[in-house]
Each structure stands twice: as C-alpha cells, then as structure tokens.
Design an enzyme around this catalytic site. Structure first.
Site, PDB file in Angstrom:
ATOM      1  N   GLY A 130      38.550  45.536  45.777  1.00 30.92           N
ATOM      2  CA  GLY A 130      39.187  46.352  44.745  1.00 30.92           C
ATOM      3  C   GLY A 130      39.214  47.819  45.150  1.00 30.92           C
ATOM      4  O   GLY A 130      38.669  48.207  46.184  1.00 30.92           O
TER       5      GLY A 130
ATOM      6  N   THR B 269      37.704  50.382  43.943  1.00 28.86           N
ATOM      7  CA  THR B 269      36.419  51.094  43.954  1.00 28.86           C
ATOM      8  C   THR B 269      35.600  50.654  45.173  1.00 28.86           C
ATOM      9  O   THR B 269      35.071  51.488  45.915  1.00 28.86           O
ATOM     10  CB  THR B 269      35.623  50.814  42.653  1.00 28.86           C
TER      11      THR B 269
ATOM     12  N   GLU C 231      33.759  36.406  45.323  1.00 27.03           N
ATOM     13  CA  GLU C 231      32.834  37.434  44.832  1.00 27.03           C
ATOM     14  C   GLU C 231      31.607  36.793  44.199  1.00 27.03           C
ATOM     15  O   GLU C 231      30.474  37.194  44.462  1.00 27.03           O
ATOM     16  CB  GLU C 231      33.543  38.339  43.806  1.00 27.03           C
TER      17      GLU C 231
ATOM     18  N   GLY D 272      37.282  40.002  38.611  1.00 25.95           N
ATOM     19  CA  GLY D 272      38.295  39.064  39.090  1.00 25.95           C
ATOM     20  C   GLY D 272      39.724  39.439  38.778  1.00 25.95           C
ATOM     21  O   GLY D 272      40.646  38.740  39.209  1.00 25.95           O
TER      22      GLY D 272
HETATM   23  O1  LIG Z   1      36.696  41.951  40.476  1.00 24.44           O
HETATM   24  C1  LIG Z   1      37.415  42.597  41.218  1.00 24.44           C
HETATM   25  C2  LIG Z   1      38.338  41.980  42.188  1.00 24.44           C
HETATM   26  O2  LIG Z   1      38.423  40.579  42.003  1.00 24.44           O
HETATM   27  C3  LIG Z   1      37.342  44.081  41.195  1.00 24.44           C
HETATM   28  O3  LIG Z   1      36.062  44.478  41.543  1.00 24.44           O
HETATM   29  C4  LIG Z   1      37.710  44.552  39.824  1.00 24.44           C
HETATM   30  O4  LIG Z   1      38.990  44.051  39.503  1.00 24.44           O
HETATM   31  C5  LIG Z   1      37.705  46.080  39.735  1.00 24.44           C
HETATM   32  O5  LIG Z   1      38.733  46.590  40.513  1.00 24.44           O
HETATM   33  P1  LIG Z   1      38.955  48.147  40.747  1.00 24.44           P
HETATM   34  O6  LIG Z   1      37.780  48.658  41.487  1.00 24.44           O
HETATM   35  O7  LIG Z   1      40.239  48.209  41.560  1.00 24.44           O
HETATM   36  O8  LIG Z   1      39.111  48.807  39.419  1.00 24.44           O
END
Ligand SMILES: O=C(CO)[C@H](O)[C@H](O)COP(=O)(O)O
Length: 222
Positions: free
Chosen positions: A52, A54, A130, A122
C-alpha cells in the site's frame, strides 16, 4: 463483528511532523509513520514488508538504511507482487515463509484501526498474503495517518474486503450479503462459507500502531 477487547497499554510520543508545509499532506503523514516504524528494524531481522501507499515508504526507508550500511543482513518477506517488485528493484534481499516461518517484525498499513488495535485491511487487494505473513511475526507494527482511526471496525462506512475463489463468485457474494443481513455481528463465520478464502478483519494481531497526525506521532502498544 465479534471482537474481543483485550487491555491495551497506550504510550504516546508527540513530535511535530518534519515537513516543509504548515499542514502536512496525507502522504507526508504516511511517510512520517513509516519512518518511525523502521526505527524498530534491527540488523539481522526477517521483516514482513507490507503493501500500500504507506508501507511503500517503509520499504523505501529500509532500502535506504541498507545502502547506507546502517542496517545489515535484512531479509524481507513481501506481502504482494507489487511490494516484491519494489523491494527487488531497491536491492532488498527477499525470501518466503517456507524458509522463514517466523518473522521478527512486520510493518504494514491499514484501512481502519479501532481503539483496541483491531484492523480492517485489504482494500489494497492483498489481504490473504498479508494475513499469512502478519500472523506469524513476533511484532506487527501498523502505520497509518489519523484518517484511519475509527470507533468501531466498519466505521469508515466502506466495505469489509473479503477474498473469494473466482468459481461462481456471485453465488458466494449473495450468500455473504444474506449472512450480513441476518446478523450484525459476523467474524470467522464468514470463513465457514464455502468459496470464501479470507476476510480483511485483522483482530488481535497488531502489537503497535503508529498514527501520524497534524499534531504529531502517537504510538499505541498492546
Ligand atoms: O491492506 C492493505 C493492502 O491490502 C493496505 O495496507 C491498506 O489498504 C492501506 O493502504 P494505504 O497505505 O495505501 O492507505
């Protein structure tokens, strides 16, 4: 959703965000949380690499510290093909759960975090890998900006991601919708529906959540 509520020890450290703007952007907050999480990484560790926008900052930072020689002998276990490609392109040595069934640490983002550090994950499309990786690590550090905090899981109003097998997926979708209509509290019951692979509720898994907000960084430990 059936969620237990174990005691949590909150430790807060407030630090002003290190950014060039008065108000940091959401991506700058994600980066601040990610960099803070990488402070948990030590040489020789086997690390779960999340997925993702982050988590990508954490992977960048780990690679940077490796290249500077400040971290050595790191092995990464990526939670998606995308993260695998990013880590490989940055020269982070990778392995898998067959060779490293227990991880020292995993760092990943989340879509929602409740006050008990339960998560929804997710929405970035990688929840099965994950969950496999993050259920076998000694420490699971979650990194979010403050928009991800909710009073109850589902509080953002967005759907809970559920991974199903492609075979007759509409049939499985209908059964899932019926289950949610019948009950307001569903947890692992979802998993008992044939065709369901995994759901995006990560309950009692996070050991630390790092939240970056406009007023600073807060760390919550279990
Ligand atoms: O669970 C995830 C991916 O399956 C991500 O960690 C979640 O969607 C957060 O994403 P982002 O950091 O882009 O806000």
């Amino acid at each position: 959703m059936a969620i237990s509520s174990p005691p949590i020890h909150f430790i807060s450290t407030i630090e002003p965000p290190q950014t060039s703007h008065l108000l940091p952007t959401q991506d700058e907050l994600k980066k601040i949380a990610a960099y803070k999480a990488v402070e948990f990484v030590e040489s020789g560790m086997v690390i779960g690499l999340g997925t993702g926008s982050t988590a990508t900052h954490a992977v960048d930072r780990i690679a940077e510290l490796l290249h500077q020689g400040k971290l050595k002998n790191i092995v990464g276990i990526p939670t998606s093909k995308k993260t695998q490609e990013q880590a490989l392109s940055l020269g982070i040595p990778l392995s898998d759960l067959d060779k490293h069934p227990i991880l020292d640490l995993a760092i990943d983002g989340a879509d929602e975090v409740d006050p008990y550090l339960n998560l929804i994950k997710g929405r970035g499309g990688s929840l099965l890998r994950e969950k496999m990786v993050e259920s076998t690590c000694k420490k699971f550090v979650v990194i979010v900006d403050e928009t991800k905090l909710v009073k109850n899981l589902g509080g953002s109003g967005d759907a809970v991601p559920i991974e199903v097998v492609p075979f007759c997926w509409k049939f499985t979708e209908t059964r899932l919708r019926n289950l949610f209509e019948e009950k307001f509290e569903v947890g692992d019951e979802i998993l008992r529906l044939p065709g369901v692979v995994e759901h995006g509720m990560f309950l009692n898994m996070a050991t630390t959540v790092i939240v970056a907000g406009e007023l600073g960084v807060t760390m919550k430990h279990k």
